[in-house]
Scaffold this active site. Sequence first.
Site, PDB file in Angstrom:
ATOM      1  N   HIS A 192       2.027   4.428  -2.897  1.00  0.00           N
ATOM      2  CA  HIS A 192       1.930   5.794  -2.670  1.00  0.00           C
ATOM      3  C   HIS A 192       3.386   6.392  -2.958  1.00  0.00           C
ATOM      4  CE1 HIS A 192      -1.651   6.318  -0.239  1.00  0.00           C
ATOM      5  NE2 HIS A 192      -1.474   5.686   0.597  1.00  0.00           N
TER       6      HIS A 192
ATOM      7  N   HIS B  71       0.717  -1.208   0.029  1.00  0.00           N
ATOM      8  CA  HIS B  71       0.008   0.212  -0.035  1.00  0.00           C
ATOM      9  C   HIS B  71       0.972   1.218  -0.074  1.00  0.00           C
ATOM     10  CE1 HIS B  71      -3.500   2.361   1.708  1.00  0.00           C
ATOM     11  NE2 HIS B  71      -2.457   3.081   2.046  1.00  0.00           N
ATOM     12  N   GLU B  72       1.657   1.264   0.913  1.00  0.00           N
ATOM     13  CA  GLU B  72       2.825   2.609   1.032  1.00  0.00           C
ATOM     14  C   GLU B  72       3.761   2.373  -0.052  1.00  0.00           C
ATOM     15  OE1 GLU B  72       2.161   4.466   3.115  1.00  0.00           O
ATOM     16  OE2 GLU B  72       0.862   3.489   4.465  1.00  0.00           O
TER      17      GLU B  72
END
Length: 287
Positions: free
Chosen positions: A54, A50-51
């Site tokens: 980003h 997820h990170e």
Amino acid sequence: VFGSLEIGSLFGVRVRVHLLLLAMGGLFLLDPGLGGLLGFGVLCLAVFLHELGHALTARRLGLEVVDITLGPLGGMTRMSVMPESSRIEAWVASAGPLTNLALAALCAVAALTLPVAAWPPWATLALAQGLTFNLVLGLFNLVPAFPTDGGRLLRAWLARRRDWLRATEIAVRVGAWCALLAASAGFALVFSGTALAPQGLALVLVAAFVWWTGKQELAQVRLRHGVASPFEVLAAVLRGPLGSAPPAPAAREAEAGAGLSRDAIEDLERHRGSLSSWRSRREPDGE
Ligand SMILES: [Zn+2]
């Protein structure tokens, strides 16, 4: 980030792990069953990807990614400068939840098309956990409880027709209402006398965290726009090196596409020690 350890880098993004998360992993190692440790590993991987979503999106848009930290309350990607731009914020914020939803879809397709019945039990369990955790992470982060990704998307949408500060104020207020709702539901569970009391307590803690970090980020935006109350200025000074690095006012000059401004570097160095080795590695790019 205070109390975290650098464990390496991937695609040139430095990865740090908070000591509390390592301690949690250690507790699962003591557990004789495999399910807990496997679930912990799959969850950490889902949060990390997820990170990374980003971080890589931010870098594609020309932003400098400082690092990714995995902590007990989830992950965090730090950018040296986050420009006040609806377009950039919308891309960067949506990349995380979209990564999880894409992974959940991938797990679902795998479960339907691969001969999972013949797999060893731990592999089918990992696939089921991958599907569940990614789906929950993707959906949970889309809740508009600023500073979640959903809250950032809301601010990006609001800021198309408003000043960035006003958009942040509205998004933070919506986030506070979401936190209040979640906390009420959490307290109801805590006092329900059912087995769900621990989950209720966790919900209350998450709500408090959302409320608090939303307020902090609003204070940072107010500082940057020069409208902070004396209390907010004092809080920022007192927070000092333990808080998250607030973007330096001059760093706003470095709009999308530019690297670290001098002020941003000085500010980061105050919080994290010298960045000179990192800077010299970037020199050959001709930036
Ligand atoms: Zn996210």
